[in-house]
Design a protein around this motif. Structure first.
Motif, mmCIF file in Angstrom:
data_model
loop_
_atom_site.group_PDB
_atom_site.id
_atom_site.type_symbol
_atom_site.label_atom_id
_atom_site.label_comp_id
_atom_site.label_asym_id
_atom_site.label_seq_id
_atom_site.Cartn_x
_atom_site.Cartn_y
_atom_site.Cartn_z
ATOM 1 N N SER A 74 33.402 25.033 53.535
ATOM 2 C CA SER A 74 32.509 25.192 54.681
ATOM 3 C C SER A 74 31.201 25.843 54.248
ATOM 4 N N LEU A 105 36.012 19.426 55.691
ATOM 5 C CA LEU A 105 34.704 20.083 55.623
ATOM 6 C C LEU A 105 34.429 20.691 56.991
ATOM 7 N N LEU A 116 27.468 21.777 56.511
ATOM 8 C CA LEU A 116 27.219 21.148 55.219
ATOM 9 C C LEU A 116 25.719 21.093 54.980
ATOM 10 N N PHE A 126 35.432 15.905 59.040
ATOM 11 C CA PHE A 126 34.232 16.736 59.162
ATOM 12 C C PHE A 126 34.180 17.391 60.534
ATOM 13 N N VAL A 142 34.288 12.696 62.774
ATOM 14 C CA VAL A 142 33.528 13.908 63.053
ATOM 15 C C VAL A 142 34.087 14.559 64.307
#
Length: 251
Positions: free
Chosen positions: A12, A47, A51, A85, A106
């Protein structure tokens, strides 16, 4: 998901592009090297937001740069390794670019997972828990469809430059908290995890946002984990099917 000889990796707060593209370039190279290393035994990669220090998707334009990390993510995803993500407070205007171009889903809020019988609650962490009311109000404005529609009318050269300036200068807008450990009773995400345990048990709460690597017991067989960042710590999480560890990428 059941793990045998594979692992699940978490990272992260890379904040690529900050404070400038030139200064963040070595961090991008280091993060790409990490992705290259973990792909060998990764069952999945998570993640957990930020980013990019700023990301906004116009209908036909995305922010310039980051080709190395985007290319590496595409390569890993094309090899069959799932990548997930979670948007952070710096890239909360992400929409469908990752899903369409990279086949990476996402998420805009926490998600629950189970790996080898262990339950996880995963998210970026911004706006969770008590306090931080100023940022919570600001976030409601930012994520409102009208705000995004209005911002889209700015020319990208103006919109990106304005957002980059605000990201660095205005801590209310960025949502960045004090990066010193505040104590368990004042760490909002610790309190958030403890409150969630009142209604449902999780073995792990995995978050970013705080920029401080930490593991804190929040209940019987339950830990809150913050992944740190890729600005000063270069830390990441790894779950091998039995235990969760925080590690530092040394290369």
């Amino acid at each position: 998901m059941q793990l045998t000889d594979k692992k699940i990796y978490f990272a992260s707060d890379q904040h690529l592009g900050a404070p400038t593209a030139e200064e963040s370039f070595p961090r991008e190279q280091k993060f790409v090297a990490w992705l290259d290393e973990v792909k060998g035994d990764a069952a999945a990669i998570f993640l957990l937001g930020d980013l990019f220090d700023f990301w906004f998707e116009y209908k036909t334009v995305v922010p310039r740069g980051f080709v190395r990390v985007l290319g590496k993510l595409a390569e890993i995803r094309d090899s069959g390794i799932p990548i997930y993500f979670f948007v952070g407070n710096h890239d909360l205007w992400m929409t469908d670019y990752f899903a369409k171009e990279l086949n990476i889903p996402v998420f805009h809020d926490n998600q629950e997972y189970e790996f080898n019988g262990k339950t996880f609650l995963i998210g970026h962490g911004d706006g969770k828990g008590p306090g931080d009311k100023g940022y919570k109000r600001m976030k409601k404005v930012f994520v409102h469809p009208f705000s995004k529609w209005l911002y889209r009318w700015l020319h990208p050269d103006i919109g990106v430059r304005l957002a980059q300036h605000l990201s660095v200068k205005n801590k209310l807008i960025s949502g960045d908290a004090d990066v010193k450990f505040l104590g368990e009773d004042k760490e909002w995400l610790v309190q958030y995890a403890k409150r969630k345990l009142e209604t449902k048990h999780y073995n792990y709460f995995i978050f970013g946002h705080r920029h401080l690597p930490m593991k804190i017991s929040v209940g019987p067989d339950s830990e809150y984990v913050n992944l740190g960042d890729w600005i000063g710590y270069f830390t990441y999480g790894v779950f091998d099917g039995q235990t969760f560890e925080l590690k530092k990428f040394e290369r």
